[in-house]
Design a protein around this motif. Sequence first.
Motif, PDB file in Angstrom:
ATOM      1  N   ASN A   1      46.420  68.649  16.137  1.00 18.45           N
ATOM      2  CA  ASN A   1      47.035  67.754  17.114  1.00 18.45           C
ATOM      3  C   ASN A   1      46.082  67.096  18.106  1.00 18.45           C
ATOM      4  N   ALA A   2      44.910  67.652  18.282  1.00 14.61           N
ATOM      5  CA  ALA A   2      44.001  67.116  19.299  1.00 14.61           C
ATOM      6  C   ALA A   2      43.261  65.888  18.781  1.00 14.61           C
ATOM      7  N   SER A   3      43.349  64.801  19.509  1.00 16.05           N
ATOM      8  CA  SER A   3      42.561  63.616  19.161  1.00 16.05           C
ATOM      9  C   SER A   3      41.080  63.941  19.176  1.00 16.05           C
ATOM     10  N   GLU A   4      40.699  64.855  20.081  1.00 18.76           N
ATOM     11  CA  GLU A   4      39.290  65.230  20.184  1.00 18.76           C
ATOM     12  C   GLU A   4      38.758  65.789  18.859  1.00 18.76           C
ATOM     13  N   HIS A   5      39.588  66.551  18.166  1.00 19.39           N
ATOM     14  CA  HIS A   5      39.190  67.089  16.860  1.00 19.39           C
ATOM     15  C   HIS A   5      38.835  65.964  15.907  1.00 19.39           C
ATOM     16  N   ASP A   6      39.727  64.994  15.789  1.00 18.36           N
ATOM     17  CA  ASP A   6      39.493  63.880  14.869  1.00 18.36           C
ATOM     18  C   ASP A   6      38.283  63.058  15.288  1.00 18.36           C
ATOM     19  N   PHE A   7      38.110  62.879  16.589  1.00 18.62           N
ATOM     20  CA  PHE A   7      36.995  62.074  17.070  1.00 18.62           C
ATOM     21  C   PHE A   7      35.654  62.732  16.768  1.00 18.62           C
ATOM     22  N   ILE A   8      35.596  64.067  16.814  1.00 17.90           N
ATOM     23  CA  ILE A   8      34.350  64.761  16.486  1.00 17.90           C
ATOM     24  C   ILE A   8      33.980  64.501  15.029  1.00 17.90           C
ATOM     25  N   TYR A   9      34.957  64.577  14.139  1.00 17.05           N
ATOM     26  CA  TYR A   9      34.692  64.300  12.729  1.00 17.05           C
ATOM     27  C   TYR A   9      34.257  62.849  12.526  1.00 17.05           C
ATOM     28  N   LEU A  10      34.984  61.924  13.136  1.00 14.02           N
ATOM     29  CA  LEU A  10      34.614  60.512  13.005  1.00 14.02           C
ATOM     30  C   LEU A  10      33.206  60.260  13.537  1.00 14.02           C
ATOM     31  N   GLN A  11      32.926  60.831  14.691  1.00 16.20           N
ATOM     32  CA  GLN A  11      31.619  60.648  15.310  1.00 16.20           C
ATOM     33  C   GLN A  11      30.510  61.181  14.406  1.00 16.20           C
ATOM     34  N   THR A  12      30.741  62.354  13.833  1.00 16.56           N
ATOM     35  CA  THR A  12      29.730  62.988  12.989  1.00 16.56           C
ATOM     36  C   THR A  12      29.452  62.169  11.739  1.00 16.56           C
ATOM     37  N   PHE A  13      30.508  61.795  11.031  1.00 21.59           N
ATOM     38  CA  PHE A  13      30.316  61.064   9.782  1.00 21.59           C
ATOM     39  C   PHE A  13      29.811  59.638  10.025  1.00 21.59           C
TER      40      PHE A  13
ATOM     41  N   PRO B   1      14.357  77.782  12.629  1.00 21.76           N
ATOM     42  CA  PRO B   1      13.369  76.812  12.144  1.00 21.76           C
ATOM     43  C   PRO B   1      13.929  75.403  11.939  1.00 21.76           C
ATOM     44  N   TYR B   2      15.252  75.272  12.008  1.00 20.66           N
ATOM     45  CA  TYR B   2      15.861  74.001  11.613  1.00 20.66           C
ATOM     46  C   TYR B   2      16.716  73.349  12.700  1.00 20.66           C
ATOM     47  N   THR B   3      16.610  73.822  13.919  1.00 23.37           N
ATOM     48  CA  THR B   3      17.464  73.253  14.962  1.00 23.37           C
ATOM     49  C   THR B   3      17.199  71.766  15.174  1.00 23.37           C
ATOM     50  N   ALA B   4      15.981  71.313  14.907  1.00 19.89           N
ATOM     51  CA  ALA B   4      15.672  69.892  15.051  1.00 19.89           C
ATOM     52  C   ALA B   4      16.376  69.048  13.996  1.00 19.89           C
ATOM     53  N   TRP B   5      16.840  69.681  12.939  1.00 19.02           N
ATOM     54  CA  TRP B   5      17.526  68.948  11.867  1.00 19.02           C
ATOM     55  C   TRP B   5      18.999  68.690  12.180  1.00 19.02           C
ATOM     56  N   ILE B   6      19.545  69.407  13.158  1.00 15.55           N
ATOM     57  CA  ILE B   6      20.958  69.225  13.481  1.00 15.55           C
ATOM     58  C   ILE B   6      21.168  67.807  13.999  1.00 15.55           C
ATOM     59  N   GLY B   7      22.093  67.106  13.370  1.00 16.04           N
ATOM     60  CA  GLY B   7      22.365  65.729  13.753  1.00 16.04           C
ATOM     61  C   GLY B   7      21.426  64.724  13.113  1.00 16.04           C
ATOM     62  N   GLU B   8      20.461  65.199  12.328  1.00 16.81           N
ATOM     63  CA  GLU B   8      19.529  64.321  11.627  1.00 16.81           C
ATOM     64  C   GLU B   8      19.621  64.521  10.119  1.00 16.81           C
ATOM     65  N   ARG B   9      19.506  65.766   9.698  1.00 17.51           N
ATOM     66  CA  ARG B   9      19.617  66.110   8.276  1.00 17.51           C
ATOM     67  C   ARG B   9      20.802  67.034   8.009  1.00 17.51           C
ATOM     68  N   TRP B  10      21.134  67.840   9.018  1.00 16.53           N
ATOM     69  CA  TRP B  10      22.271  68.748   8.903  1.00 16.53           C
ATOM     70  C   TRP B  10      23.347  68.334   9.907  1.00 16.53           C
ATOM     71  N   PHE B  11      24.586  68.225   9.406  1.00 24.37           N
ATOM     72  CA  PHE B  11      25.695  67.788  10.253  1.00 24.37           C
ATOM     73  C   PHE B  11      26.784  68.858  10.219  1.00 24.37           C
ATOM     74  N   VAL B  12      27.027  69.443  11.391  1.00 29.50           N
ATOM     75  CA  VAL B  12      27.920  70.595  11.507  1.00 29.50           C
ATOM     76  C   VAL B  12      29.270  70.157  12.066  1.00 29.50           C
ATOM     77  N   LEU B  13      30.348  70.558  11.388  1.00 27.69           N
ATOM     78  CA  LEU B  13      31.709  70.228  11.802  1.00 27.69           C
ATOM     79  C   LEU B  13      32.372  71.438  12.453  1.00 27.69           C
ATOM     80  N   PRO B  14      33.332  71.216  13.352  1.00 32.38           N
ATOM     81  CA  PRO B  14      33.964  72.339  14.064  1.00 32.38           C
ATOM     82  C   PRO B  14      35.032  73.038  13.229  1.00 32.38           C
ATOM     83  N   ASN B  15      35.005  74.362  13.265  1.00 33.78           N
ATOM     84  CA  ASN B  15      36.058  75.148  12.616  1.00 33.78           C
ATOM     85  C   ASN B  15      36.352  76.370  13.475  1.00 33.78           C
TER      86      ASN B  15
END
Length: 302
Positions: free
Chosen positions: A58-70, A255-269
Amino acid sequence: MMKFVPAALAAVLALAGCAHAPQAVAPVPATTAVAPADAPVPGPSADDNLNAVAWSQNASEHDFIYLQTFRDAREKLLKAKNDPNWDALPKDDRAAHPSLKGRKPAVVLDIDETVLDNSPYQARLIRSGGEFNEAEWAAWCNEAIARPLPGALEFTKFAADHGIAVIYISNRAKDLDDATLANLRSAGFPVAGKQSFLGLGTFVEGCEQVGSEKGCRRQLVARDYRVLMQFGDQIGDFANVPGNTADGRAKAMAPYTAWIGERWFVLPNPTYGAWESALFDNDYGLPRNERRQKKMDSLRTK
């Protein structure tokens, strides 16, 4: 998605670092014990999963996080494709096939809570007061009606349209392969063929899979592809976690925190995952109220 298992196997599977199973928790029965006179007045009986699923649905914020990430990933995808040295596999998964030269570009995505929304299954558990079980989970998967999560469809189509292979790595049981592929296709996701879907039962010669870890399947992808990006809702979707503890999880990702948002994209669960079982020592044999108490003990008030 990993299957629920007896307590004797739970510790083994937890070491895989990819405990990707929906572990819904129903309301804990009220205790009849008399509280001390100075104890805080308790609030309403809590349901560990109710708010999480209500937020997801139900939260718009949930959908916006997915849209923002992709959307963010889509903007960076072609730049990654044009960089011949760009690769999103951790070193352990790339080690057997270190050369990137001549390898086709690909993106690797988890399925459950990454591209497909299984919150209706979680909602059913909450309404029935039950917990995850294999039969009901399989029945849900066989319905093949899970909807795309926001932005996932557009991203995968964009990748496929630009000659980038779309590969799905899932911990759903092998007997759910056909239903999963049918669901992906009916939802509109690009599926080049069965080779683009690597389920839990995938055999990888020369690699021993521990529990539900995805490392062997990522190594299989490494043989033919240069992976531009990975997507998932569990850290085990990106790298193996030797021990599912707070320290083990942190060390696996350090070792990979710099990859978050660049090579690795994490979604909320917030509804299930290895993060949860780590709080009660991965012991699903504990009574529900004891699991809940250990999670309560993990909360910070300052």
